[in-house]
Design an enzyme around this catalytic site. Sequence first.
Site, PDB file in Angstrom:
ATOM      1  N   SER A 124      38.389  48.583  47.846  1.00 45.43           N
ATOM      2  CA  SER A 124      37.841  47.620  48.692  1.00 45.43           C
ATOM      3  C   SER A 124      39.041  47.075  49.194  1.00 45.43           C
ATOM      4  O   SER A 124      40.072  47.078  48.571  1.00 45.43           O
ATOM      5  CB  SER A 124      37.016  46.527  47.982  1.00 45.43           C
ATOM      6  OG  SER A 124      36.643  45.500  48.654  1.00 45.43           O
ATOM      7  N   TYR A 171      35.453  40.316  40.882  1.00 41.30           N
ATOM      8  CA  TYR A 171      35.093  41.432  41.798  1.00 41.30           C
ATOM      9  C   TYR A 171      36.378  42.056  42.496  1.00 41.30           C
ATOM     10  O   TYR A 171      36.720  43.008  42.490  1.00 41.30           O
ATOM     11  CB  TYR A 171      34.227  41.282  42.871  1.00 41.30           C
ATOM     12  CG  TYR A 171      33.849  42.467  43.633  1.00 41.30           C
ATOM     13  CD1 TYR A 171      32.933  43.318  43.230  1.00 41.30           C
ATOM     14  CD2 TYR A 171      34.386  42.605  44.874  1.00 41.30           C
ATOM     15  CE1 TYR A 171      32.790  44.528  44.178  1.00 41.30           C
ATOM     16  CE2 TYR A 171      34.170  43.487  45.778  1.00 41.30           C
ATOM     17  CZ  TYR A 171      33.274  44.760  45.212  1.00 41.30           C
ATOM     18  OH  TYR A 171      32.902  45.524  46.150  1.00 41.30           O
TER      19      TYR A 171
END
Length: 248
Positions: A138, A151
């Site tokens: 990400s 996360y």
Amino acid sequence: MKSTGNTILITGGGSGIGRALAHRWHDAGSSVIITGRRQQMLDDAIAGRERMAAYILDVTVADEVDAFVRKVLADHPRLNILVNNAGIYSAEKITAHRDISDAEAMIQTNIVGPIRMTNALIDHLSAQPGAAIINMSSGLAFVPYPAAPTYSATKAALHSYTAAIRPLLKGRVEVIEIVPPQVQTELTPGQSTDPSSMPLDEFADEVMALLHAENTPAEICVERVRYFREAEAKGQYDEALEMLAKYS
């Protein structure tokens, strides 16, 4: 990475980015295997596609992964590409004592899961022609989102893990990292219709063009994620972190 004739396993392939890439690889002439935890979504994803198969799998359960790998290799002995795409997201408020079960689940799914899948398949992949491992990180691996610290940390860990295993597997298994920006999927509520998120089809098309270039890059970064990927190198890290903090 060769563009066709592969047998590709994608975890979390029943929806979102996993499903979009699965369909594109299938359309390009590869056989595609998807996994997930919801049978109906898997069935919908493979409907009408003869070279697609689906299996229920929870990557956080070690025994389930071992049994799955035995089954999938018996059914698909030419499997040569693993795509570690399965991931979950939870926002967090860390400024007071809380239940951290969501954080623990993200660690198990987002980083232990890919390590477990890689370990389970590495001997097989190392013996296959055109083998590759593709890990889905990400943009938040490079500039963390304060509203989602765990996360972000799992994706930073996956980036580091991917970079570390790449030289160890050189010449045997190609190791590729896909670095998405925020994409219009259901990873978070409302994200699939958020105009500030990258349209899913646009993202998938750009990813495929980069993956199937003559020389596949080690990192697949679409243009919309480059600001975050390059923020530290360009002296924009603090600016980018402050920007993300405003949405926390």
